[in-house]
Design a protein around this motif. Structure first.
Motif, PDB file in Angstrom:
ATOM      1  N   ARG A 157     -44.522  16.419  14.545  1.00 20.18           N
ATOM      2  CA  ARG A 157     -44.366  16.911  15.917  1.00 20.18           C
ATOM      3  C   ARG A 157     -44.269  15.753  16.902  1.00 20.18           C
ATOM      4  N   GLU A 158     -45.081  14.727  16.712  1.00 18.28           N
ATOM      5  CA  GLU A 158     -45.044  13.579  17.607  1.00 18.28           C
ATOM      6  C   GLU A 158     -43.717  12.838  17.518  1.00 18.28           C
ATOM      7  N   ILE A 159     -43.132  12.804  16.326  1.00 18.90           N
ATOM      8  CA  ILE A 159     -41.905  12.045  16.117  1.00 18.90           C
ATOM      9  C   ILE A 159     -40.669  12.813  16.555  1.00 18.90           C
ATOM     10  N   PHE A 160     -40.580  14.079  16.191  1.00 16.71           N
ATOM     11  CA  PHE A 160     -39.322  14.803  16.340  1.00 16.71           C
ATOM     12  C   PHE A 160     -39.216  15.673  17.593  1.00 16.71           C
ATOM     13  N   THR A 161     -40.322  15.986  18.247  1.00 17.92           N
ATOM     14  CA  THR A 161     -40.278  16.850  19.424  1.00 17.92           C
ATOM     15  C   THR A 161     -39.303  16.308  20.470  1.00 17.92           C
ATOM     16  N   GLY A 162     -38.430  17.199  20.977  1.00 19.50           N
ATOM     17  CA  GLY A 162     -37.516  16.822  22.037  1.00 19.50           C
ATOM     18  C   GLY A 162     -36.189  16.283  21.569  1.00 19.50           C
ATOM     19  N   GLY A 163     -36.046  16.001  20.295  1.00 15.07           N
ATOM     20  CA  GLY A 163     -34.787  15.470  19.790  1.00 15.07           C
ATOM     21  C   GLY A 163     -33.812  16.564  19.409  1.00 15.07           C
ATOM     22  N   VAL A 164     -32.606  16.155  19.066  1.00 15.55           N
ATOM     23  CA  VAL A 164     -31.558  17.072  18.614  1.00 15.55           C
ATOM     24  C   VAL A 164     -31.431  16.950  17.103  1.00 15.55           C
ATOM     25  N   ALA A 165     -31.450  18.093  16.411  1.00 11.54           N
ATOM     26  CA  ALA A 165     -31.265  18.134  14.957  1.00 11.54           C
ATOM     27  C   ALA A 165     -29.973  18.857  14.633  1.00 11.54           C
ATOM     28  N   VAL A 166     -29.129  18.246  13.830  1.00 12.88           N
ATOM     29  CA  VAL A 166     -27.906  18.879  13.334  1.00 12.88           C
ATOM     30  C   VAL A 166     -28.094  19.130  11.849  1.00 12.88           C
ATOM     31  N   ILE A 167     -27.959  20.385  11.444  1.00 19.35           N
ATOM     32  CA  ILE A 167     -28.201  20.752  10.050  1.00 19.35           C
ATOM     33  C   ILE A 167     -26.999  21.522   9.528  1.00 19.35           C
ATOM     34  N   THR A 168     -26.341  21.001   8.505  1.00 24.04           N
ATOM     35  CA  THR A 168     -25.217  21.716   7.903  1.00 24.04           C
ATOM     36  C   THR A 168     -25.742  22.710   6.864  1.00 24.04           C
ATOM     37  N   GLY A 169     -24.979  23.761   6.658  1.00 25.35           N
ATOM     38  CA  GLY A 169     -25.420  24.796   5.726  1.00 25.35           C
ATOM     39  C   GLY A 169     -26.713  25.433   6.174  1.00 25.35           C
ATOM     40  N   THR A 198     -34.127  20.615  19.658  1.00 22.99           N
ATOM     41  CA  THR A 198     -32.934  21.410  19.919  1.00 22.99           C
ATOM     42  C   THR A 198     -32.118  21.409  18.639  1.00 22.99           C
ATOM     43  N   VAL A 199     -31.801  22.582  18.130  1.00 24.36           N
ATOM     44  CA  VAL A 199     -31.207  22.690  16.799  1.00 24.36           C
ATOM     45  C   VAL A 199     -29.740  23.088  16.878  1.00 24.36           C
ATOM     46  N   VAL A 200     -28.902  22.330  16.193  1.00 21.33           N
ATOM     47  CA  VAL A 200     -27.496  22.682  16.023  1.00 21.33           C
ATOM     48  C   VAL A 200     -27.339  23.233  14.617  1.00 21.33           C
ATOM     49  N   ILE A 201     -27.066  24.532  14.549  1.00 24.85           N
ATOM     50  CA  ILE A 201     -26.939  25.230  13.274  1.00 24.85           C
ATOM     51  C   ILE A 201     -25.466  25.241  12.896  1.00 24.85           C
ATOM     52  N   ALA A 202     -25.110  24.459  11.899  1.00 26.72           N
ATOM     53  CA  ALA A 202     -23.712  24.355  11.472  1.00 26.72           C
ATOM     54  C   ALA A 202     -23.543  25.024  10.113  1.00 26.72           C
ATOM     55  N   ASP A 203     -22.559  25.901  10.011  1.00 27.50           N
ATOM     56  CA  ASP A 203     -22.363  26.614   8.748  1.00 27.50           C
ATOM     57  C   ASP A 203     -20.937  27.150   8.691  1.00 27.50           C
ATOM     58  N   ASP A 249     -36.640  33.498  21.008  1.00 32.14           N
ATOM     59  CA  ASP A 249     -38.017  32.988  21.063  1.00 32.14           C
ATOM     60  C   ASP A 249     -38.188  31.903  22.118  1.00 32.14           C
ATOM     61  N   GLY A 250     -37.162  31.710  22.930  1.00 32.28           N
ATOM     62  CA  GLY A 250     -37.245  30.737  23.998  1.00 32.28           C
ATOM     63  C   GLY A 250     -36.932  29.315  23.581  1.00 32.28           C
ATOM     64  N   ARG A 251     -36.246  29.141  22.470  1.00 35.65           N
ATOM     65  CA  ARG A 251     -35.949  27.807  21.966  1.00 35.65           C
ATOM     66  C   ARG A 251     -34.482  27.455  22.176  1.00 35.65           C
ATOM     67  N   ALA A 252     -34.187  26.173  22.194  1.00 35.99           N
ATOM     68  CA  ALA A 252     -32.824  25.698  22.402  1.00 35.99           C
ATOM     69  C   ALA A 252     -32.109  25.592  21.057  1.00 35.99           C
ATOM     70  N   ALA A 253     -31.002  26.301  20.914  1.00 34.88           N
ATOM     71  CA  ALA A 253     -30.264  26.282  19.659  1.00 34.88           C
ATOM     72  C   ALA A 253     -28.790  26.567  19.913  1.00 34.88           C
ATOM     73  N   TYR A 254     -27.948  25.993  19.067  1.00 35.38           N
ATOM     74  CA  TYR A 254     -26.506  26.182  19.143  1.00 35.38           C
ATOM     75  C   TYR A 254     -26.005  26.538  17.750  1.00 35.38           C
ATOM     76  N   ALA A 255     -24.957  27.347  17.674  1.00 37.05           N
ATOM     77  CA  ALA A 255     -24.353  27.727  16.403  1.00 37.05           C
ATOM     78  C   ALA A 255     -22.889  27.294  16.401  1.00 37.05           C
ATOM     79  N   TYR A 256     -22.521  26.463  15.466  1.00 37.40           N
ATOM     80  CA  TYR A 256     -21.151  25.984  15.357  1.00 37.40           C
ATOM     81  C   TYR A 256     -20.626  26.251  13.950  1.00 37.40           C
ATOM     82  N   GLY A 257     -19.426  26.783  13.869  1.00 32.81           N
ATOM     83  CA  GLY A 257     -18.782  26.919  12.572  1.00 32.81           C
ATOM     84  C   GLY A 257     -18.289  25.576  12.093  1.00 32.81           C
ATOM     85  N   CYS A 258     -18.527  25.270  10.824  1.00 28.75           N
ATOM     86  CA  CYS A 258     -18.070  23.985  10.279  1.00 28.75           C
ATOM     87  C   CYS A 258     -17.962  24.074   8.765  1.00 28.75           C
TER      88      CYS A 258
END
Length: 287
Positions: free
Chosen positions: A4-16, A35-40, A56-65
């Motif tokens: 939590r201390e390391i990753f809070t506030g960053g952007v994560a891009v996850i494929t699949g 902030t999560v970028v959901i790529a699938d 749930d009040g969280r920042a997230a994006y969905a991108y087709g890839c």
């Protein structure tokens, strides 16, 4: 430091990230405050998960890839940096399975495994890593290998080969980042899950000619392990905490996957040929 201390506030891009451990990683990253970028390639699945997180009040994006297409992965990287921000965590997770004797495997199915499991990781690294290297911000690259990356298993040769390849790619990439003088802020890590709940076996390729029964028997055997498979969010929590500790090999089930790694090391050290077991049980990384 904790995850939590390391990753809070960053952007994560996850494929699949529409299902399986990818979705688990996305949900846990979101819980950590990323902030999560959901790529699938399955846009509907990515959108459903995004909507769940946003509700749930969280920042997230969905991108087709489709990670098989280098241009689509480059577009994912450009869109993310333009619309979301610098990437703190890149997870090259997208993967597919294949059952059957190697000589019965259709060429198209072989190419599908290589294109998604291996080339997809390469495309992700090539599209995202240069920007991560160019900034002094701390960032992480996780490539999904598997317990299969340290095993030899019949009737799953394309998948096993691909996960060995991803592990070797990741080990070399870590050395190259260090050689280039960026290891002070870019951290490359290999994720080796055991069995994690997913639909990878149902969607796995099979064979249409040759010994179809053998291929489907292996699929059935893999489906049987789902009742004992690890929850994706629980698996993600373990991976994030190990990453925060600075480990290179991130194991969802440290004892089980660790024992497979020890066995592999013993086989290589003693130059013992692969042994066919009466009941060969393999629990691969799920996507």
């Amino acid at each position: 430091m904790t995850a939590r201390e390391i990753f809070t506030g960053g952007v994560a891009v996850i494929t699949g990230a529409g299902a399986g451990i990818g979705a688990g990683l996305a949900r846990h990253a979101s819980q950590l405050g990323m902030t999560v970028v959901i790529a699938d390639v399955d846009v509907d699945a990515a959108t459903r998960l995004r909507d769940e997180l946003v509700a749930d009040g969280r920042a997230a994006y969905a991108y087709g890839c489709d990670v098989r297409d280098p241009d689509e992965v480059v577009e994912l990287a450009e869109r993310t940096h333009r619309d979301v921000g610098n990437v703190r965590l890149l997870v090259n997770n997208a993967g597919v399975e294949q059952f059957g004797y190697l000589w019965d495997t259709p060429v198209a199915n072989w190419n599908r495994v290589v294109d998604v499991n291996v080339n997809g990781v390469f495309h992700g690294v090539r599209a995202f890593l240069p920007r991560m290297l160019a900034t002094p911000e701390q960032s992480w690259v996780w490539n999904l290998s598997s317990i299969g990356g340290v095993a030899a298993v019949p009737l799953q040769a394309p998948y096993i080969m691909s996960k060995h390849a991803v592990l070797a790619l990741t080990e070399c990439l870590r050395l190259e980042v260090e050689l280039a003088g960026h290891d002070d802020h870019v951290h490359v890590q290999a994720v080796l899950p055991g069995a994690v709940v997913s639909n990878i076996f149902e969607s796995a390729g099979g064979v249409s000619d040759g010994d179809v029964a053998a291929a489907e028997s292996q699929r059935t055997a893999m489906l049987d392990i789902k009742a004992e498979a690890m929850d994706p969010i629980a698996a993600a929590e373990v991976v994030f905490e190990q990453a925060a500790q600075g480990r290179f090999y991130l194991l969802t089930q440290p004892d089980y996957v660790g024992s497979a790694m020890t066995e592999r090391a013993t086989v290589l050290a003693t130059q013992r040929p692969p042994e066919l077991r009466t009941k060969q049980r393999f629990e691969p990384a799920e996507h």
